[in-house]
Write a protein that holds these residues in place. Sequence first.
Motif, PDB file in Angstrom:
ATOM      1  N   VAL A  92       0.839  -1.201   0.000  1.00 27.63           N
ATOM      2  CA  VAL A  92       0.000   0.000   0.000  1.00 27.63           C
ATOM      3  C   VAL A  92       0.878   1.257   0.000  1.00 27.63           C
ATOM      4  CG1 VAL A  92      -1.815   1.273   1.211  1.00 27.63           C
ATOM      5  CG2 VAL A  92      -1.848  -1.230   1.202  1.00 27.63           C
ATOM      6  N   ILE A  93       1.956   1.230   0.806  1.00 31.18           N
ATOM      7  CA  ILE A  93       2.876   2.380   0.865  1.00 31.18           C
ATOM      8  C   ILE A  93       3.535   2.605  -0.491  1.00 31.18           C
ATOM      9  CG2 ILE A  93       4.998   3.263   1.914  1.00 31.18           C
ATOM     10  CD1 ILE A  93       4.248   1.675   4.445  1.00 31.18           C
ATOM     11  N   ILE A  94       4.033   1.522  -1.095  1.00 30.84           N
ATOM     12  CA  ILE A  94       4.707   1.636  -2.395  1.00 30.84           C
ATOM     13  C   ILE A  94       3.727   2.110  -3.457  1.00 30.84           C
ATOM     14  CG2 ILE A  94       5.934   0.368  -4.208  1.00 30.84           C
ATOM     15  CD1 ILE A  94       6.939  -1.527  -1.967  1.00 30.84           C
ATOM     16  N   ALA A  95       2.493   1.580  -3.416  1.00 33.28           N
ATOM     17  CA  ALA A  95       1.469   2.008  -4.387  1.00 33.28           C
ATOM     18  C   ALA A  95       1.220   3.506  -4.271  1.00 33.28           C
ATOM     19  CB  ALA A  95       0.173   1.236  -4.154  1.00 33.28           C
ATOM     20  N   GLY A  96       1.172   4.015  -3.046  1.00 33.70           N
ATOM     21  CA  GLY A  96       0.995   5.452  -2.845  1.00 33.70           C
ATOM     22  C   GLY A  96       2.147   6.253  -3.426  1.00 33.70           C
ATOM     23  N   ALA A  97       3.367   5.735  -3.238  1.00 31.91           N
ATOM     24  CA  ALA A  97       4.541   6.423  -3.790  1.00 31.91           C
ATOM     25  C   ALA A  97       4.490   6.448  -5.320  1.00 31.91           C
ATOM     26  CB  ALA A  97       5.815   5.737  -3.306  1.00 31.91           C
ATOM     27  N   ILE A  98       4.039   5.341  -5.923  1.00 30.34           N
ATOM     28  CA  ILE A  98       3.917   5.283  -7.378  1.00 30.34           C
ATOM     29  C   ILE A  98       2.894   6.308  -7.867  1.00 30.34           C
ATOM     30  CG2 ILE A  98       3.168   3.846  -9.319  1.00 30.34           C
ATOM     31  CD1 ILE A  98       4.295   1.416  -7.793  1.00 30.34           C
ATOM     32  N   GLN A  99       1.760   6.400  -7.152  1.00 30.33           N
ATOM     33  CA  GLN A  99       0.742   7.382  -7.534  1.00 30.33           C
ATOM     34  C   GLN A  99       1.276   8.812  -7.426  1.00 30.33           C
ATOM     35  OE1 GLN A  99      -2.533   5.890  -4.891  1.00 30.33           O
ATOM     36  NE2 GLN A  99      -3.737   6.066  -6.764  1.00 30.33           N
ATOM     37  N   LEU A 100       2.049   9.065  -6.379  1.00 29.04           N
ATOM     38  CA  LEU A 100       2.630  10.398  -6.207  1.00 29.04           C
ATOM     39  C   LEU A 100       3.555  10.735  -7.377  1.00 29.04           C
ATOM     40  CD1 LEU A 100       3.042  12.917  -4.467  1.00 29.04           C
ATOM     41  CD2 LEU A 100       4.817  11.678  -3.211  1.00 29.04           C
ATOM     42  N   VAL A 101       4.372   9.752  -7.784  1.00 31.74           N
ATOM     43  CA  VAL A 101       5.274   9.959  -8.921  1.00 31.74           C
ATOM     44  C   VAL A 101       4.478  10.163 -10.206  1.00 31.74           C
ATOM     45  CG1 VAL A 101       7.045   8.883 -10.353  1.00 31.74           C
ATOM     46  CG2 VAL A 101       7.188   8.705  -7.864  1.00 31.74           C
ATOM     47  N   LEU A 102       3.421   9.374 -10.395  1.00 34.64           N
ATOM     48  CA  LEU A 102       2.583   9.527 -11.592  1.00 34.64           C
ATOM     49  C   LEU A 102       1.979  10.930 -11.649  1.00 34.64           C
ATOM     50  CD1 LEU A 102       0.690   6.093 -11.701  1.00 34.64           C
ATOM     51  CD2 LEU A 102       2.468   6.884 -13.266  1.00 34.64           C
ATOM     52  N   ILE A 299      -0.298  10.521  -1.501  1.00 35.12           N
ATOM     53  CA  ILE A 299       0.002  10.880  -0.112  1.00 35.12           C
ATOM     54  C   ILE A 299      -0.915  10.126   0.842  1.00 35.12           C
ATOM     55  CG2 ILE A 299      -0.070  12.780   1.558  1.00 35.12           C
ATOM     56  CD1 ILE A 299       0.694  14.657  -0.780  1.00 35.12           C
ATOM     57  N   GLY A 300      -2.202  10.037   0.490  1.00 37.47           N
ATOM     58  CA  GLY A 300      -3.165   9.337   1.340  1.00 37.47           C
ATOM     59  C   GLY A 300      -2.857   7.859   1.468  1.00 37.47           C
ATOM     60  N   ASN A 301      -2.537   7.196   0.377  1.00 41.59           N
ATOM     61  CA  ASN A 301      -2.255   5.766   0.423  1.00 41.59           C
ATOM     62  C   ASN A 301      -0.960   5.471   1.179  1.00 41.59           C
ATOM     63  OD1 ASN A 301      -4.289   4.060  -0.795  1.00 41.59           O
ATOM     64  ND2 ASN A 301      -3.921   5.175  -2.690  1.00 41.59           N
ATOM     65  N   MET A 302       0.041   6.325   1.040  1.00 42.49           N
ATOM     66  CA  MET A 302       1.268   6.134   1.804  1.00 42.49           C
ATOM     67  C   MET A 302       0.983   6.219   3.300  1.00 42.49           C
ATOM     68  SD  MET A 302       3.951   8.335  -0.545  1.00 42.49           S
ATOM     69  CE  MET A 302       5.341   8.080   0.550  1.00 42.49           C
ATOM     70  N   MET A 303       0.196   7.212   3.713  1.00 43.99           N
ATOM     71  CA  MET A 303      -0.129   7.362   5.125  1.00 43.99           C
ATOM     72  C   MET A 303      -1.008   6.214   5.609  1.00 43.99           C
ATOM     73  SD  MET A 303      -1.639  10.700   7.103  1.00 43.99           S
ATOM     74  CE  MET A 303      -0.159  11.608   6.648  1.00 43.99           C
ATOM     75  N   SER A 304      -1.954   5.781   4.758  1.00 44.07           N
ATOM     76  CA  SER A 304      -2.829   4.668   5.127  1.00 44.07           C
ATOM     77  C   SER A 304      -2.017   3.396   5.360  1.00 44.07           C
ATOM     78  CB  SER A 304      -3.875   4.438   4.034  1.00 44.07           C
ATOM     79  OG  SER A 304      -4.779   3.412   4.382  1.00 44.07           O
ATOM     80  N   GLY A 305      -1.042   3.135   4.488  1.00 42.53           N
ATOM     81  CA  GLY A 305      -0.192   1.966   4.664  1.00 42.53           C
ATOM     82  C   GLY A 305       0.656   2.036   5.924  1.00 42.53           C
ATOM     83  N   PHE A 306       1.104   3.221   6.285  1.00 41.94           N
ATOM     84  CA  PHE A 306       1.957   3.382   7.464  1.00 41.94           C
ATOM     85  C   PHE A 306       1.218   3.114   8.776  1.00 41.94           C
ATOM     86  CE2 PHE A 306       5.106   5.881   4.924  1.00 41.94           C
ATOM     87  CZ  PHE A 306       6.235   5.167   5.317  1.00 41.94           C
ATOM     88  N   ILE A 307      -0.109   3.341   8.799  1.00 46.22           N
ATOM     89  CA  ILE A 307      -0.841   3.161  10.063  1.00 46.22           C
ATOM     90  C   ILE A 307      -1.896   2.061  10.002  1.00 46.22           C
ATOM     91  CG2 ILE A 307      -0.438   5.538  10.802  1.00 46.22           C
ATOM     92  CD1 ILE A 307      -3.242   6.257   9.915  1.00 46.22           C
ATOM     93  N   GLY A 308      -1.816   1.191   8.993  1.00 46.58           N
ATOM     94  CA  GLY A 308      -2.657  -0.004   9.003  1.00 46.58           C
ATOM     95  C   GLY A 308      -3.977   0.122   8.281  1.00 46.58           C
ATOM     96  N   GLY A 309      -4.067   0.959   7.236  1.00 45.74           N
ATOM     97  CA  GLY A 309      -5.318   1.116   6.500  1.00 45.74           C
ATOM     98  C   GLY A 309      -5.297   0.412   5.157  1.00 45.74           C
ATOM     99  N   LEU A 310      -6.481   0.181   4.612  1.00 48.80           N
ATOM    100  CA  LEU A 310      -6.623  -0.413   3.280  1.00 48.80           C
ATOM    101  C   LEU A 310      -6.244   0.617   2.213  1.00 48.80           C
ATOM    102  CD1 LEU A 310     -10.054  -2.254   3.659  1.00 48.80           C
ATOM    103  CD2 LEU A 310      -7.806  -3.326   3.457  1.00 48.80           C
TER     104      LEU A 310
END
Length: 574
Positions: A92-102, A299-310
């Motif tokens: 989830v964290i990596i997916a968020g980083a990819i979205q940020l780069v996109l 940004i949202g997905n990275m934070m969600s992954g860091f604290i246990g969210g889908l």
Amino acid sequence: MKENISFLQRYKKDLLAGLIVFLIALPLCLGIAQASQAPLFSGIVAGVIGGVVIGFFSKSNLSVSGPAAGLIAIVIVAIEQLGAFNIFLCAVIIAGAIQLVLGLLKAGSIASYFPSNVIEGMLAGIGLTIIIKEFPNALGRTTGSAGLPDAEDGFVMENISTSLQQVEPAAVIIAITGITILALWQLRGFKKVQMIPAGLLVVIIGTLINEGFKLSGSEIALGTSHLVNLPMPTSAKEFFGQFTLPDFNGMMNPDVWKTAVVIAIVASIETLLCIEATDKLDPLKRNTSGNAELRAQGIGNMMSGFIGGLPITSVIVRSSANINAGGRTKVATITHGLLLLLCVALIPALLNHIPKASLAAILIFTGYRLCRPAVFKHMWEAGRSQFIPFVATVIAVVALDLLKGVGIGLVISIFYILRQNMGIPYYYHRSSYSNGDLIKLTLAQEVSFLNKASIKETLDKLPPNSKVIIDASRTEYIDFDVLDLIREFATSKADAANITISLIGFKNIYKVPPAASERDILAELIENEEIPKRSSGDHKKLLKQLNTEADNGNKHTPDTPETKLTINGNATQN
């Protein structure tokens, strides 16, 4: 002069809209987490992040983000494959980083490259998957301590047949009641009460039915394994202990990265499509930057992954509910996220009375909306080239998985696109005279490599001793392969067949070989009295006639009938 009004007065409608969206989002967050076979608290975490964090960074005034039904199939497979939810959080964290780069690379138009039939097929396949996976919960089947269907059940009929062996009457009653309420809320006759969120009503009535069975001492009352089971912290320390932290050792796992790429692609496409739909529903007709939205989602997905969210996407159900409730600014979205946080922090004991069958009813109806018969009818009416890729995507998503399903649908759709584009690169006009034919090919505005096969077949079938005019005066782009084909025909093949060729309108950069001009060809025909002066008038008139016919002509492929223009101007069909 600045208005002297309070925050509550200024944003009264937005605050009310935020409350209504919260009431809709709460059961959906829990239901999607349940369907994803993830901790129920992870759905709430994703909802809070989607409302507060993404709501703050997003440029959209109306879009509401949170855990989405479209990612359920991916999450189920990923958690099972990776072996643990905390490892999945790395994806989830990596997916968020990819979205940020996109978003930084301005890839916000990515959704435009996916055919609508594949997207519709993906959503319909997701809908069927949700229905199949939630069927056991609607019947009251439990497996293990979590009371969730086994991951290895997959999407086969065995999942349904096994569920029929363990049926809880109370769960069936609650599920049927919930689905009935959701269906009635779609009817015009219930318009006056539709401001009451149907999802909330399903949860309340389902809970009251089960509590009624308990109070009456009925044996069919659902036990703890059939109810929502959120932890009930007694202190702030225990509350924060519910957040699952990622196992960063998973960053070294190649499967984590593969999962992250899939999540990033699907979540980005779903978000961009939702943003587009939300902008169309916006009463103020505002436009949202897809690039800015990808950055906010990242940004949202990275934070969600860091604290246990889908994983999170923009969700059209909540976004449209926000608009219908009167939301006009981001205050509504952020309010709904804050209410989710307060609810799970202060009243988890109340949430633990909610039957899972109620959540299953909401998800089954959500799945039905995605794959309702009207969708299949619409695609059928659109024609075979739309319907076949659509159905193939649906079947593949259900039978295999989402990524493979979309890939198969995309390949089939591209096949039909190529097939359609092969036959429309030019307008074909043929005039007959005594000793041969005068043929004019007027190239389209763009001629790509997809058109090479069609043009090659036409050139190969040109009759010997004919006069051929290839007009590129309206063409903005010609592919190199097509140009090479025309050059080869003009320099060698035309002479071999005694074909006189004229290349007109080609840009200097294309460097086509010199050839007879169109005027020279027509002059030769008139001089030889193959086109009598009385029928053609003069050169200019004949040129004008040919150009007029080109404007009004039919698109031609080698398999379609040709139109012959006789000397006296009457058209006949071959």
